[in-house]
Write a protein that holds these residues in place. Structure first.
Motif, short mmCIF file in Angstrom:
data_model
loop_
_atom_site.label_atom_id
_atom_site.label_comp_id
_atom_site.label_asym_id
_atom_site.label_seq_id
_atom_site.Cartn_x
_atom_site.Cartn_y
_atom_site.Cartn_z
N LYS A 62 23.54 -32.43 -3.71
CA LYS A 62 24.73 -31.74 -4.59
C LYS A 62 24.16 -31.36 -6.49
N SER A 63 22.99 -31.28 -5.90
CA SER A 63 22.67 -30.41 -7.64
C SER A 63 22.98 -29.34 -7.47
N ALA A 64 23.43 -28.63 -7.01
CA ALA A 64 22.73 -27.25 -7.56
C ALA A 64 24.87 -26.76 -7.62
N GLU A 65 25.87 -28.04 -7.29
CA GLU A 65 27.07 -28.02 -7.73
C GLU A 65 27.39 -28.17 -9.50
N VAL A 66 26.49 -29.10 -9.42
CA VAL A 66 26.36 -29.39 -10.98
C VAL A 66 25.74 -29.07 -11.94
N VAL A 67 24.83 -28.71 -11.77
CA VAL A 67 24.33 -27.56 -12.40
C VAL A 67 24.53 -25.60 -12.80
N GLY A 68 25.20 -26.07 -11.30
CA GLY A 68 25.96 -24.61 -11.40
C GLY A 68 27.78 -24.35 -12.18
N GLY A 69 28.05 -25.75 -11.94
CA GLY A 69 29.83 -25.61 -12.73
C GLY A 69 28.87 -25.86 -14.09
N LEU A 70 28.05 -26.08 -15.11
CA LEU A 70 27.99 -25.62 -15.92
C LEU A 70 27.89 -24.40 -16.64
N GLY A 71 27.90 -23.96 -15.97
CA GLY A 71 27.13 -22.13 -15.75
C GLY A 71 26.17 -22.10 -16.14
N LEU A 72 25.19 -22.75 -15.68
CA LEU A 72 23.88 -22.10 -15.69
C LEU A 72 22.99 -21.58 -14.56
N PRO A 73 22.44 -20.88 -13.89
CA PRO A 73 21.77 -21.10 -12.87
C PRO A 73 21.76 -21.71 -11.87
N THR A 74 21.90 -21.08 -10.60
CA THR A 74 21.28 -22.50 -9.30
C THR A 74 20.54 -21.49 -8.42
N ASP A 75 20.72 -20.44 -8.78
CA ASP A 75 20.10 -19.52 -7.51
C ASP A 75 18.56 -18.96 -7.14
N MET A 76 17.29 -19.11 -8.47
CA MET A 76 16.67 -18.97 -8.52
C MET A 76 15.58 -19.78 -7.19
N ASP A 77 14.57 -19.51 -6.49
CA ASP A 77 13.53 -19.56 -5.66
C ASP A 77 13.49 -20.84 -6.07
N TYR A 78 12.54 -22.29 -4.94
CA TYR A 78 12.09 -22.86 -5.00
C TYR A 78 10.51 -22.66 -6.30
N MET A 79 10.60 -23.25 -7.28
CA MET A 79 9.42 -23.53 -8.39
C MET A 79 9.59 -22.21 -8.96
N GLY A 80 11.05 -21.39 -8.94
CA GLY A 80 11.44 -20.31 -9.76
C GLY A 80 12.02 -21.19 -11.09
N TYR A 81 11.97 -20.61 -12.42
CA TYR A 81 12.60 -20.71 -13.64
C TYR A 81 13.37 -19.36 -14.02
N ALA A 82 14.56 -19.96 -14.70
CA ALA A 82 15.36 -18.96 -15.67
C ALA A 82 15.63 -19.56 -17.09
N ASP A 83 16.05 -19.15 -18.58
CA ASP A 83 15.97 -19.15 -19.14
C ASP A 83 17.98 -18.93 -19.74
#
Length: 369
Positions: free
Chosen positions: A157-178
């Protein structure tokens, strides 16, 4: 940035919040860490089935900046930064000249002239010192240990938690976004240490409280829990992930710990290259294996592994697996011993022989991607 230190033990930026949540604490790597809240098994299970929130702000941070920063790090650490680029992170190793591991760490490729590093807490000074001593003119290497907190959100459920805060979640594994949350700048990376789909968020050290509070509310709403060092260890042991000081050390090489995949063998240079190439050619004298208790018995580190009357290895980590409901361990086993996967060995647990099956880690399937 401010931080607290009591009796030579550092405290993270969220220590007060952990106390309010009823955490039990212990020292780890020179830092006072929350070990558990509701209990290790409950927190482990929540992470595997829903989502867990970990404060791992004790992890080190360092910044390499200047012309040729990426090229310099690529010449120092084992993995090949040329495989990635800006917006990606990479697991890599800092080795000594004999091929032992000074530390394993994550390198964030920000730009050709900026690499952000996340080493282990106790090894940050050693990594920074080694980089500073060999750095070419024009490069600066700074210890940013207490500039950033690290909050890990792990589980299905981590994507729901992070995405629910309006933060990016769709990066590939080991990808990041500021990104930014309620005016707080932070970095969101698709990394973790549990074997589950997850994210690690790096807000400024002294502004991490509001991010933690929002994450905790969202995690709880998804049926998850805050999780401590105890669950972090059981989760990573089930995955066979090495922990420095246990499966990796200045005396244990990446090959012995099954981390040869994190070595850029075709690179012209990295610290320890000659020793590691020689070890690869002849084969490591010991290799990390998994042990699963056949009957009852909780395995721990530093226990003798026996094949009949002959000692063939030693455990490096051990715990009770909440997922498998058996004792499990990681062990360095001599490669000249006739011990294949499926073979039965015994582990000497305080004078009691515990029968175990030799398996190849991980003990359960990874779901990181």
């Amino acid at each position: 940035m401010t931080h607290a230190q009591t009796d030579n033990v550092f405290k993270g930026p969220l220590e007060g919040r952990h106390r309010e949540l009823g955490a039990n604490f212990a020292e780890f790597g020179g830092w006072l860490m929350p070990v558990s809240y509701a209990g290790t098994v409950s927190e482990h299970t929540a992470t595997r089935n829903s989502v867990g929130l970990f404060d791992v702000s004790h992890l080190g941070k360092a910044l390499v900046r200047g012309p040729g920063a990426a090229e310099y790090i690529n010449s120092a650490f084992t993995n090949d930064l040329r495989r990635i680029g800006p917006g990606k992170a990479q697991y890599t190793l800092c080795c000594n000249e004999s091929g032992g591991v000074v530390d394993d760490l994550i390198a964030y490729y920000v730009a050709d002239d900026e690499i952000f590093l996340v080493p282990n807490a106790a090894n940050t000074a050693a990594v920074v010192d080694a980089l500073q001593k060999r750095a070419p003119a024009g490069l600066t290497i700074t210890d940013e240990h207490r500039s950033y907190a690290v909050l890990a959100v792990q589980g299905p459920k981590s994507a729901e938690v992070v995405g629910g805060l309006g933060l990016p979640t769709d990066m590939d594994y080991m990808g990041y976004a500021d990104a930014e949350f309620s005016g707080v700048p932070l970095r969101v990376c698709r990394t973790g240490y549990t074997g589950e789909h997850g994210y690690e968020l790096l807000p400024p050290w002294d502004r991490a409280g509001s991010v933690f509070d929002a994450l905790l509310e969202a995690v709880t709403a998804e049926g998850g829990e805050p999780a401590g060092l105890g669950a972090r260890d059981t989760l990573r042991t089930e995955m066979g992930y090495p922990l420095h000081g246990h499966e990796l050390s200045p005396e244990f090489s990446p090959l012995q710990a099954r981390c040869g995949w994190a070595v850029g063998w075709r690179k012209d240079t990295f610290w320890g290259r000659d020793a590691l190439l020689a070890e690869k050619e002849r084969g490591p004298r010991r290799l990390l294996r998994g042990l699963k208790a056949v009957g009852r018995g909780v395995l721990r580190a530093d226990l003798a592994v026996l094949d009949g009357d002959r000692q063939v290895g030693v455990t490096t980590s051990g715990t009770f697996s909440p997922t498998l409901k058996v004792g499990i361990a990681l062990a360095l086993i001599d490669t000249d011993a006739d011990v294949a996967d499926g073979h039965r060995v015994t582990v000497d647990v305080r004078g009691r022989a515990v029968e175990c099956e030799v398996v190849r880690p991980p003990f359960i399937e990874a779901k990181t991607r």
